[in-house]
Design an enzyme around this catalytic site. Sequence first.
Site, PDB file in Angstrom:
ATOM      1  N   GLN A 358       0.824  -1.209   0.000  1.00 49.02           N
ATOM      2  CA  GLN A 358       0.000   0.000   0.000  1.00 49.02           C
ATOM      3  C   GLN A 358       0.860   1.262   0.000  1.00 49.02           C
ATOM      4  O   GLN A 358       0.566   2.232  -0.696  1.00 49.02           O
ATOM      5  CB  GLN A 358      -0.916  -0.005   1.230  1.00 49.02           C
ATOM      6  CG  GLN A 358      -1.765   1.259   1.405  1.00 49.02           C
ATOM      7  CD  GLN A 358      -2.869   1.367   0.361  1.00 49.02           C
ATOM      8  OE1 GLN A 358      -3.378   0.354  -0.102  1.00 49.02           O
ATOM      9  NE2 GLN A 358      -3.217   2.578  -0.014  1.00 49.02           N
ATOM     10  N   GLU A 359       1.916   1.232   0.786  1.00 53.19           N
ATOM     11  CA  GLU A 359       2.737   2.433   0.961  1.00 53.19           C
ATOM     12  C   GLU A 359       3.642   2.718  -0.228  1.00 53.19           C
ATOM     13  O   GLU A 359       3.816   3.871  -0.613  1.00 53.19           O
ATOM     14  CB  GLU A 359       3.592   2.296   2.234  1.00 53.19           C
ATOM     15  CG  GLU A 359       2.812   2.303   3.534  1.00 53.19           C
ATOM     16  CD  GLU A 359       2.203   3.662   3.848  1.00 53.19           C
ATOM     17  OE1 GLU A 359       2.705   4.668   3.335  1.00 53.19           O
ATOM     18  OE2 GLU A 359       1.217   3.717   4.605  1.00 53.19           O
ATOM     19  N   SER A 360       4.264   1.682  -0.813  1.00 54.85           N
ATOM     20  CA  SER A 360       5.290   1.945  -1.828  1.00 54.85           C
ATOM     21  C   SER A 360       5.294   0.958  -2.988  1.00 54.85           C
ATOM     22  O   SER A 360       6.049   1.155  -3.941  1.00 54.85           O
ATOM     23  CB  SER A 360       6.674   1.908  -1.176  1.00 54.85           C
ATOM     24  OG  SER A 360       7.009   0.581  -0.788  1.00 54.85           O
ATOM     25  N   TYR A 446      -8.121   3.935   3.651  1.00 55.11           N
ATOM     26  CA  TYR A 446      -6.800   3.320   3.818  1.00 55.11           C
ATOM     27  C   TYR A 446      -6.928   2.013   4.601  1.00 55.11           C
ATOM     28  O   TYR A 446      -6.345   0.990   4.227  1.00 55.11           O
ATOM     29  CB  TYR A 446      -5.878   4.292   4.553  1.00 55.11           C
ATOM     30  CG  TYR A 446      -4.479   3.786   4.802  1.00 55.11           C
ATOM     31  CD1 TYR A 446      -3.480   3.945   3.857  1.00 55.11           C
ATOM     32  CD2 TYR A 446      -4.149   3.161   6.001  1.00 55.11           C
ATOM     33  CE1 TYR A 446      -2.188   3.482   4.085  1.00 55.11           C
ATOM     34  CE2 TYR A 446      -2.864   2.692   6.247  1.00 55.11           C
ATOM     35  CZ  TYR A 446      -1.888   2.866   5.282  1.00 55.11           C
ATOM     36  OH  TYR A 446      -0.603   2.406   5.515  1.00 55.11           O
TER      37      TYR A 446
END
Length: 458
Positions: A358-360, A446
């Site tokens: 999700q982040e990167s 999120y």
Amino acid sequence: MTTPRSPKKTTSMPIIAATTAALPAVMLSSLALAQPATALPAVQTQKIPASLAAAIQAQAQASAVPANVIPASAVAATIPAAMQPMAPAVPATYTIVRGDTISGIAARYGLNTNTVLQLNGLSANTIIYPGQQIKLSGSGAAPSAPAPAPRPAPSPAPSSAASYTVVPGDTLGGIAARHGVALSDVFNWNGLNGRSIIYPGQKIKVSAGTSAPAPAAPAPAAPARPAAPAAPALANTGSYTIKSGDTLGGIANRLGVSLSSLLSANKLSMNTIIYPGQKLAIPGAPAAPAPAPVSTPLVPSTFLGYRYPDAVVSSANANKALLNASPVPSTAQMKGIVADTARRMGVDPSLAMAFAYQESGFNQRAVSPANAIGTMQVIPSSGEWASELVGRKLNILDPYDNVTAGVAIIRALVNTSKDLPTAIAGYYQGQYSVSKHGMYDDTKAYVASILALKKNFS
């Protein structure tokens, strides 16, 4: 703890130094490793033939050694060839494993460390990592040999290769070796030093830009001093906008000012990292500068409609340049690092991998305008907290430490939150903000995404 999706998220605290040592990184500082001695099998006592005894006696007399001492060369000759130690065959390539050093690999196969470094375009301070492949044979790899004689004073390289464009994984030492020039010459031609940062796309001069010098002629008694070249128009603008490939020394030379005055006017040092889009004041220029072309920075200043402070974006660009210039694990390797780290730290691997995706997207070179760094998108203040959680200083620019920081934060949030969705929200919005304001709309989205990804990675 990572890239805020709304202005509610705090991004204070100092930046973690890019040079902080990272335990998981595999460094090349140990360039001399002792090799284990190989014990030779005991020589069976045997009767020495008359011819061999005569030869031994003659050699002993010539060397002023008592005749009853058998020279080492004669003893070695009595050891069967099959019992003598053999060096392992040298493979064409070798895959790095955790704990490896280039010097250790070279010694294992009877190679010269400098030869292996040059063959792979590496230098003594290049970071290597598990899974990376290096060449051990090919053009240049050979068994260890006595050190060569000191190199004569360098001369300018041929004008046919005046510059070189940096690609990911390059080092200045590797570039110099590839073009057959001295590293000190590369420093001088580009206004760099041993601590300078290079990045992909940067142009590096690999020659002095002249053809081979003619034989020296007697100098005149009083040579006339050539007139200084006229400074370009940019010297009168009062400021200069840094472009990709610029160095402080190169800018000073181009604008006709001394490097020391340029550093002083901008409160910089030789160790300061510069980045495209940054403006420099030009000492002695008029106060009203003409507009200069602006290069696109590596990291934008806005995200989801929110503009981040200039100091934060400046640090984000500096960290992005460092990561772009460093070798990083592949996506598949990062997946393995995340899963292994989570298991070791007692965190559900599917949850940790959901955050990393999700982040990167498992990209260690990712940097956000909020200066959230690496695979787990950890901001420096969160990195400090994670360091306290694990009991050692973490360098979030290092892939292993970055994942360790992210997993440590996930573990702490899970252990101190009432349920998993609240813990996930704390990673995105901040635990205090969630407890005080509840989840914002973007935080809820999120959390839903993380839970869905967790099922996919289970």
